[in-house]
Structures are given as structure tokens and as C-alpha cells.
Scaffold this motif. Structure first.
Motif, PDB file in Angstrom:
ATOM      1  N   ASP A 633       0.825  -1.207   0.000  1.00  0.00           N
ATOM      2  CA  ASP A 633       0.000   0.000   0.000  1.00  0.00           C
ATOM      3  C   ASP A 633       0.860   1.258   0.000  1.00  0.00           C
ATOM      4  O   ASP A 633       0.509   2.261  -0.641  1.00  0.00           O
ATOM      5  N   SER A 637       0.655   4.050  -2.795  1.00  0.00           N
ATOM      6  CA  SER A 637       0.301   5.423  -2.414  1.00  0.00           C
ATOM      7  C   SER A 637       1.285   6.424  -3.016  1.00  0.00           C
ATOM      8  O   SER A 637       0.898   7.496  -3.495  1.00  0.00           O
ATOM      9  N   ALA A 640       0.512   6.637  -6.688  1.00  0.00           N
ATOM     10  CA  ALA A 640      -0.727   7.386  -6.907  1.00  0.00           C
ATOM     11  C   ALA A 640      -0.486   8.881  -6.739  1.00  0.00           C
ATOM     12  O   ALA A 640      -1.041   9.708  -7.491  1.00  0.00           O
ATOM     13  N   ASP A 644      -1.152  11.792  -9.469  1.00  0.00           N
ATOM     14  CA  ASP A 644      -1.963  12.985  -9.178  1.00  0.00           C
ATOM     15  C   ASP A 644      -1.200  14.250  -9.495  1.00  0.00           C
ATOM     16  O   ASP A 644      -1.773  15.250  -9.959  1.00  0.00           O
ATOM     17  N   ALA A 655      -4.358   7.471 -10.618  1.00  0.00           N
ATOM     18  CA  ALA A 655      -4.239   7.522  -9.157  1.00  0.00           C
ATOM     19  C   ALA A 655      -5.440   6.858  -8.494  1.00  0.00           C
ATOM     20  O   ALA A 655      -5.297   6.092  -7.526  1.00  0.00           O
ATOM     21  N   GLN A 656      -6.629   7.144  -8.980  1.00  0.00           N
ATOM     22  CA  GLN A 656      -7.820   6.509  -8.415  1.00  0.00           C
ATOM     23  C   GLN A 656      -7.786   4.990  -8.595  1.00  0.00           C
ATOM     24  O   GLN A 656      -8.195   4.236  -7.702  1.00  0.00           O
ATOM     25  N   ARG A 659      -5.382   3.477  -6.100  1.00  0.00           N
ATOM     26  CA  ARG A 659      -5.923   3.499  -4.737  1.00  0.00           C
ATOM     27  C   ARG A 659      -7.092   2.529  -4.600  1.00  0.00           C
ATOM     28  O   ARG A 659      -7.333   1.988  -3.522  1.00  0.00           O
TER      29      ARG A 659
END
Length: 911
Positions: A633, A637, A640, A644, A655-656, A659
Motif C-alpha cells: 500500500d 500510495s 498514486a 496525481d 491515481a484513483q 488506490r
């Protein structure tokens, strides 16, 4: 309508004399009889002039196949045969393929050649006879030339076949009468035994009295009457059987051997031949030889040493019927001559390693009845051979022989499961750096490698890169490659007329055609709009995604070529590392390049996620539940946040997606349907809401339910491309192609080579559709096709994604279907166990056997095969289990194979 002529024909006709013109006119009128008469009036010089004219006429008409010209060609064949002055030229003219369609009458050819010298006619006859059977030379013509010349009959394959068939075709007299009057009978009968496939015609029944109207009966009668030499006939017949051949041929010569009714002295004179036939001949021939040798062994005509040699050869064979018959024979011999045990029982030990455990048990019982006649050394020798017995029989063998079998303990070895190594995905190398390298990849795909995913992705990315740099240089490099394809000049019209050309190819053809300017812009625009909207009613699922991506790439070649493609995978599974995609999107932003929607959507679907279990997946992988969420994760992150930071809509979407994590696997349900008038088991897949929420067009259609009632016509020939659309969701592909796999089992369709192996290797979970696909593959008609399903089963087991209970239940359910032969499942599983995966196969049978024992319609042979395989696996991997259905079956009385194997399995499981 007249024969075609040319300037050369007209010039030759103008120089010809009256006699030659008469031949020419007869040919033009299609009058073969008149042509033969006119040729007979010509002298040697005129025939040479006429031959020049006929050759030019033949050349002008070569390849003209019309019914109007057929009679004219016959006349041309007759005239040319009569005008040829050399034997080689005459035979070549008569046998020419030009006249096969319009063969000249044999009687006219013989008439036009009858005036030639006997030596010349004999030369022509033998030259014609030496031609292959495919030349289709008339036997009546060859025999007529032999008769006119008075020469010896040829003994070539074509002549002997014609001779045999001539006694069937157009004969009114009996066969025996026709053969008695043949002056060349002895020579042709000798050739009869050495000519391949001659027995096909000798199977026919001819007019005549019963007992003399077939070839075996007629030849035996002629031998009995002294017309043919009996020792030669017997030796020739045995030699032919030793040589082998087609089953129909062997059947005829075996019948002839029976008609000859060999005496005991004749049988003893050919002991070596009988031994060789019993060891190596086909089953019917070996069975006959075994019967002859058995009779000699029982009446003392066969020594114990010779019988032991024969026994070793026969027991090495795989046919259970022959092996059992040999054991029965040995039992009779040992009963009459107990002193032969010391020499015969070591030969019986050859059966200890037989694949059929029933044969092993029979051989062990035979040894057990005569152990008192053996010394200690012979018992030790048998104990060594007994190590080949199945584990369930070794205990009884040790007690019977009074010798330890192998090592101490129940098993002679510590069992270890053998499975193939886990699949290692290879990285995808960068696209070609020059137009020539890209053209080389394209040539590989056009040459017939549509399933080469790595080459396809390299070529697609390379075409886009080189088109953006120097399209003219790329065009020059591609043109020689595509010009080698004969169909390439029609590709533009094909694509404009229909949307299915790339259905049969890899899809790279569309992009190459766009590079070469063979597709109009309006056509490309229309296709892009059609495929990217997902409006196609005939193509859906992964196939539609691949189509839309190819059309988008072809359209951008014309409009604004991308600097590179985003969706090019990073390894051969089709997956794409998230960090690589972020770097590519950052480079797009730096260059100000426009992102292709289908290219970007495919890239998102290929993003690899890592689950807590450590098993790699991609966007469709199932992440096992855990309190801390998916592993990695922190890294996701960071990636992502980088996406962004690009400040673009595509960066935000990436990015979405990172995530949001992996998508859940769709729910699946089994369904029974009628396909091609046969009941089959298929799978319904539920929705994938995540796909429909994150994507549009054909990408969103991937998330729709998959029902057998609405097939999307995914091409099984492109299975690797389909699996690479969503690399960690093999169920999406397996469910769509399950109707094809059911046809493999129910209707003997030829399976697509490599499909099941690729399905098993695909990362991600294996659900109902994948397991059903493997089960259908295990029921394929040909053994080599079943081996691919076995490989897929072992790969799933090695990856830890095989559900043995599910596969076992699938096999039991499919075994009840009318058009599936359940014995094929046992054969396939036996091949898997033979690789060393006995525990894996037993885990499958543990679920299959209770259901099969409850099926009343299951053939006894198939049930016996399953029980025998289960016993083999249970004994080798020391399995222990309680199966109530097996306990009940094993308690029944009877000595059938099913009962014996049920008891054996029950004992192996600790019963």
C-alpha cells in the motif's frame, strides 16, 4: 468447337503432307478410331512430321479442361502413341497427365502399336509397369502389350495391383478358373506376397463354388493341387506377416495361412517365425502365433527354453488378452510338467512390471502355486523381480517367496510428489529500435504466429514509435514483408467490406495497412467509433478490447502517431508494472502527447497488484482479505501521488485506479445447456461492477455478465491475446470459450494447441470455468490432446490454484453426459499420475469415485479403470480414507475386474 490452335500449330499444319493432315483432321473431329487408321498408313518419316504437329497441338491445349474437348484429347492420345518412334517417348506419351482426364481406349492403343517389333512392345510394357500406381496406367493395356510381345510379365507394384484387381473387375468366370489359365501365375503369385497393400483387393468375393471364390481359398486350392509350390507358399506367407502392413492386408494373409492348414512338421520348421510373430506382430497375428506355439508346447514340440523366450516376449506386450492367454498356457504346461518351473517361472516374472495390476496378480498366483519346485537362488531372483509389483501385492509376494521385497516398511521408498516447476514470466524486451527490426517482428506475425503475444506487443509498439519518427522509412522496410503475402493486395477491400479480417489474423495487419496508406481515413474513423463505443453486437469481452485497441492504433497512424504505447506489458503474462505505467504517463505529459483512450484503458487493466499472500496478480486479481489491506500500500500510495501530481485527467484516473486496488472476481454459476444437440455443462459469470464504474465502451462490457445463451464469439485461436487483456482473470476467458471445450469432449473437436496450458499458467485464481475446461480437455478423443489437459492440471497443482475436489466433482458430473466417454478421464488422469503426481490425482479421485460408484449407467470397463487408477495412487502415496460407497462395493461377492479392484483399493485405504 475445335481444339485451340496457335501460330506454331498453323505453321506446322501448312508444311504437312496429305497423310499427316488426315491424322490432324481426325483428331480435330474427335474420331480416335479414324486417327488410329490414318496413323497406320504413315511411314516412318511422315510419323515424325506428324509427331511434331501433335506435340504443338498438345502444348496449345494444355490446361484446357472442357467436355467438348474430351473426345479430341482421346484421339490426340491415340495418334501420338502411334507416331512415337522410341519406346521411352511412347510410354511417356501414353502415361502423360494431360490424358488422364480423357484416357484413350486400350483396344485402340493396342491396335495402333501392334505392328511394332516385339522387343519394342516389351520395352514399352515394362516402362509403363515401372511407373507408380498413382499414374493410373491401365492394366489391360500393359497386359495386352505383354501378350503381343510375348515377354515375361512385369512384377512391379502397379502391374501386380492391376493383375489382382483385374480378376475382380469385369470377370464372369470363377477366380480359380481365371488363375489356372494364367501363364504367369507362379511369377505373379511370388510378387503378390511382396507387393504392399495388395490384400485390399484380395478381400473381394468372386463368382464360383463356395470354398474357392476368394483369394485365400483359391491360392490354397492351387497349392493343394500342386500348381503352386507348398513350401514356398508357406514361407512366403509367414514372411509377409513378419513384414507387417495394413490391417486389411494382414487379415487376408492370415486367412490364407489358415486355409493352407499347416501340419505339425511345417509348424516346427518355422519356430523362429512363430516366435518373432508372437513378439512383434500386430495383435491378431500374434494371437495366432501364440495359439500355434501353445499347441506345440503342450504336445512336447517346444522346449522349455524356447517357451521361456516366447513367454518373455509376449509378457512384455501391452495387450492384456495376449498376456493373460500366455499365463493360462504356462499354467497348463506347469501342471503337466512341474519340473519346468525352474526355467519358466523366471520368465513369468516379466509380468510383475505389467501396467495392469490384474495381470500382476495372476502372475503372482501362478508363481505361488509352484514355489516348492524352486531353489533358494531362484526364489531370490523372483523376489528381486517382485519389486516391480504394486505396493499392495508386495506383502503377499514376500510371504509367498519367503524373501523380503525391497526395503523394510510398507513402501519401498519415501513417497515424494513430483510437480512441474512454477511458471516464470519473461520480461518483454523493448520494441525494435529501427524500421528493419520492427519489420522483422511483423514478418513473424504475418508468417503464422498469431498467438505470439510478446512479438505482437513489440511489433505494435514499434510500429507506433517508428511511424512517429520516420513513417517513410518504416514504409520502405515493411513493403518487402507484406508483398511476400499473396493476399496482401486485397486487404484494403477486405477491411472496408467487413470487420472480420483480423478475426482470423493477429490484428497487426490493420496497423500495417494503415502505415502503408491502404486504408482510407473515413474507414478508420468509422471503425474506431464503432469499436470504441462498445456497440458491436457480435464481438464482446476481451476480443472486443483487442479489436478496439488495434483500430485506435491504426487511426492514430494517420492522425497523430503516439511516441509509444502505454499498454505494452512488462512481462509475457500480459501484466504491467504500476511504476512503469506512471513513468510512461509522466513522459507523455512531458512531450505533450495525446493519450489514446483504449490504450490507456488497457494499460489500467494490466496493472499488477500484489496481494498479502505474495501471489502476484493484475487488475483483476482477487486480494485475500486482511486487516491492513493489500500489500505494498505504501508503494502504491507513492505512485498514486506521482500520478496525481501530473495534473491531468488521465493522471487522476490512474491515481484513483491504484488506490482502488484490484477488482473482485465475478460470481459463477453452473448451467446445463444443449449445444449441437448434446447436453453440456457451462458457466455463467456475474457482473464486475468495478469495471463498469471505472471504464467505458468495450472495457466496460468486460464487466457485464457472461451467459452461454449470449456468446461473444471470442476467437480461441487468439487465447494469449484474450488472457492478456485482463491478465489475472482467466475465468473471463475460460467461461467464454467453454462451449468450444465442451465440443472437444462431446463432438471430438480438435482442441486449440496451447490453450489449456496458457489458461493454467495465467496469474490469478482458477474458478469453475478453468476447472471445467481442464475436465473437458481430459475427455478429448486423441491421447496427445488429453496430455495437454494433464499438463494444465499439473501446472495448476504446482501453482497451488488447483481445487481437486472441484475438478473431481466436474469429472463425475461430465461422466454422466451421453456423448462423453468416461474412460478417457481415467486415461488422462493415469498419464498425470505417471509423471509422479499420485497424491494430486488421488485427491481428485477421492471426490470422483463415490459419485461414479453411485452411477448405474457407467460402463463397467470405465469404472474398473477408475478403481484401478485409484488403487495405484493410494498404494503409492500411502493414502488413507474412508469411502462408504467403496466399502459397500468391496463387500459384494464376485470376481469381476470391478470387484477385484474395489477390494484392492479398499485394502490400500486401510480397509
Amino acid at each position: 468447337m475445335r481444339l485451340l490452335t496457335s501460330g506454331a500449330v498453323d505453321a506446322a499444319r501448312a508444311e504437312a503432307g496429305p497423310g499427316v493432315l488426315d491424322v490432324y483432321e481426325a483428331v480435330q473431329q474427335g474420331d480416335a478410331e479414324r486417327a488410329a487408321q490414318c496413323v497406320g498408313k504413315l511411314d516412318l518419316v511422315q510419323r515424325r512430321v506428324c509427331m511434331d504437329l501433335l506435340k504443338k497441338l498438345r502444348s496449345a491445349n494444355r490446361g484446357v479442361w472442357t467436355w467438348d474437348n474430351r473426345e479430341r484429347l482421346r484421339a490426340l492420345a491415340v495418334a501420338g502413341a502411334g507416331c512415337q518412334t522410341g519406346a521411352a517417348a511412347a510410354s511417356a506419351w501414353i502415361a502423360a497427365r494431360d490424358f488422364t482426364w480423357a484416357p484413350a481406349p486400350d483396344a485402340l492403343l493396342l491396335d495402333v502399336l501392334a505392328e511394332r517389333a516385339p522387343e519394342w512392345l516389351a520395352d514399352v510394357a515394362h516402362r509403363l509397369a515401372e511407373r507408380p500406381r498413382s499414374a493410373d496406367i491401365s492394366y489391360e493395356l500393359m497386359a495386352g502389350l505383354v501378350r503381343l510381345s510375348g515377354c515375361a510379365a512385369p512384377t512391379t507394384e502397379a502391374y501386380v495391383h492391376g493383375w489382382v484387381f483385374s480378376h475382380f473387375r469385369g470377370r464372369r468366370m470363377s477366380l480359380i478358373d481365371g488363375l489356372r489359365g494364367d501363364p504367369d501365375l507362379t511369377e505373379l503369385v511370388a510378387a503378390f506376397f511382396v507387393t504392399p497393400e495388395v490384400g485390399s483387393y484380395a478381400q473381394f468375393t468372386f463368382p464360383g463354388e463356395p470354398g474357392e471364390n476368394t483369394w485365400p481359398e483359391a491360392l490354397a486350392l492351387l497349392t493343394r493341387d500342386g500348381v503352386l509350390d507348398r513350401p514356398t507358399m508357406v514361407a512366403s506367407c509367414l514372411a509377409r506377416l513378419l513384414r507387417g502392413g495394413r490391417q486389411m492386408d494382414e487379415r487376408m494373409f492370415l486367412r490364407l495361412l489358415g486355409e493352407l492348414a499347416l501340419t505339425r512338421e511345417e509348424q516346427l520348421a518355422h519356430l523362429a517365425d512363430w516366435t518373432a510373430l508372437a513378439a512383434d506382430a500386430s495383435s491378431p497375428i500374434a494371437a495366432h502365433a501364440q495359439t500355434v506355439l501353445g499347441g506345440l508346447a503342450l504336445d512336447g514340440g517346444l522346449s522349455d527354453g524356447r517357451l521361456a523366450d516366447v513367454t518373455r516376449a509376449v509378457l512384455f506386450r501391452t495387450e492384456k488378452k495376449l498376456v493373460r492367454a500366455q499365463l493360462v498356457l504356462l499354467g497348463k504346461v506347469l501342471k503337466s510338467r512341474p519340473a519346468a518351473a525352474g526355467e519358466l517361472l523366471p520368465a513369468v516374472a516379466e509380468a510383475f512390471g505389467h501396467a495392469d495390476t490384474d495381470v500382476q496378480e495372476r502372475a503372482l498366483k501362478l508363481v505361488g502355486r509352484h514355489t516348492d519346485a524352486l531353489d533358494r537362488m531362484q526364489l531370490a531372483e523372483l523376489a528381486t523381480a517382485a519389486e516391480l509389483l504394486t505396493p499392495g501385492l508386495r506383502g503377499g509376494a514376500a510371504e509367498m517367496l519367503g524373501q523380503p521385497i525391497g526395503e523394510e516398511g510398507e513402501l519401498p521408498y519415501a513417497y515424494e510428489e513430483f510437480l512441474p516447476p512454477a511458471t516464470e514470466w519473461t520480461p518483454v524486451s523493448p520494441a525494435g529500435a529501427t524500421p528493419a527490426e520492427v519489420a522483422e517482428d511483423v514478418s513473424v506475425l504475418l508468417a503464422g504466429a498469431p498467438n505470439d503475444l510478446v512479438t505482437f506487443e513489440r511489433a505494435l509498439d514499434g510500429l507506433m514509435r517508428q511511424a512517429a519518427r520516420d513513417r517513410a522509412a518504416l514504409t520502405d522496410a515493411l513493403r518487402p514483408v507484406v508483398e511476400a503475402q499473396r493476399w496482401w493486395e486485397h486487404i484494403g477491400s477486405w477491411i472496408e467490406r467487413q470487420d472480420s479480417f483480423h478475426f482470423l489474423a493477429s490484428g497487426i495487419e490493420i496497423v500495417v495497412a494503415a502505415v502503408l496508406g491502404q486504408l482510407r481515413m473515413e474507414v478508420l474513423h468509422r471503425r474506431v467509433q464503432h469499436t470504441s463505443s462498445g456497440a458491436s453486437a457480435t464481438r464482446g469481452g476481451p476480443a472486443a478490447v483487442r479489436d478496439a485497441r488495434c483500430w485506435e492504433a491504426a487511426h492514430r497512424i494517420h492522425s497523430d502517431p503516439s511516441p509509444f504505447l502505454l499498454a505494452t506489458p512488462t512481462d509475457s503474462s500480459g501484466a504491467l508494472e504500476a511504476a512503469v505505467l506512471v513513468e510512461r504517463l509522466e513522459e507523455y505529459t512531458r512531450l505533450g502527447a495525446r493519450v489514446g483512450e483504449m490504450d490507456f484503458g488497457q494499460a489500467l487493466l494490466r496493472v499488477r497488484f500484489e496481494g498479502p499472500s505474495g501471489i502476484d496478480g493484475a487488475a483483476g486479481a482477487v486480494a485475500p482479505p486482511g486487516p491492513e489491506g493489500p500489500a505494498g500500500d505504501a508503494q502504491l500510495s507513492v505512485l498514486a501521488a506521482r500520478a496525481d501530481a501530473l495534473g491531468t485527467s488521465h493522471g487522476t484516473r490512474l491515481a484513483q485506479h491504484l488506490r482502488g486496488g484490484s477488482l473482485p472476481a465475478p460470481e459463477s454459476h453452473r448451467e446445463h445447456r444443449e449445444i449441437y444437440r448434446a447436453r453440456t455443462v457451462l458457466v455463467d459469470l456475474g457482473e464486475l461492477p468495478g469495471l463498469q464504474e471505472r471504464f467505458g465502451g468495450p472495457l466496460a462490457r468486460l464487466g457485464r455478465p457472461v451467459t452461454p445463451a449470449e456468446p461473444d464469439h471470442s476467437p480461441v485461436t487468439h487465447y494469449r491475446h484474450l488472457l492478456a487483456v485482463l491478465p489475472a482473470q482467466p475465468e473471463l476467458v475460460a467461461a467464454r470459450l467453454l462451449h468450444f471445450m465442451s465440443g472437444v469432449a462431446c463432438h471430438n473437436f480438435a482442441p486449440q494447441q496451447g490453450y489449456l496450458a496458457a489458461l493454467a499458467e495465467a496469474p490469478g485464481p482458477a474458478g469453475q470455468a478453468v476447472h471445467l475446461s481442464v475436465a473437458y480437455g481430459l475427455a478429448a478423443r486423441r491421447p496427445q490432446d488429453r496430455l495437454e489437459a494433464v499438463d494444465a492440471l499439473l501446472v495448476l497443482a504446482a501453482r497451488g490454484t488447483l481445487d481437486p475436489e472441484r475438478l473431481g466433482a466436474d469429472i463425475a458430473e461430465l461422466a454422466e453426459l451421453t456423448l462423453i466417454k468416461p474412460g478417457r478421464f481415467a486415461d488422462g488422469l493415469r498419464a498425470g499420475a505417471g509423471t509422479g503426481a499420485y497424491a494430486t490425482v488421488w485427491a481428485i479421485l477421492r471426490t470422483t469415485l463415490p459419485a461414479l460408484l453411485a452411477q448405474e449407467s457407467l460402463p463397467a470397463k470405465a469404472l474398473g479403470d477408475f478403481l484401478e487408477l485409484g488403487a495405484d495412487c493410494a498404494e503409492r502415496c500411502a493414502a488413507r480414507a474412508g469411502i462408504p460407497e467403496l466399502t459397500e462395493r468391496a463387500s459384494r461377492a464376485g470376481t469381476s475386474r470391478v470387484q477385484n479392484q474395489a477390494r484392492r483399493l479398499h485394502r490400500a485405504l486401510g480397509g
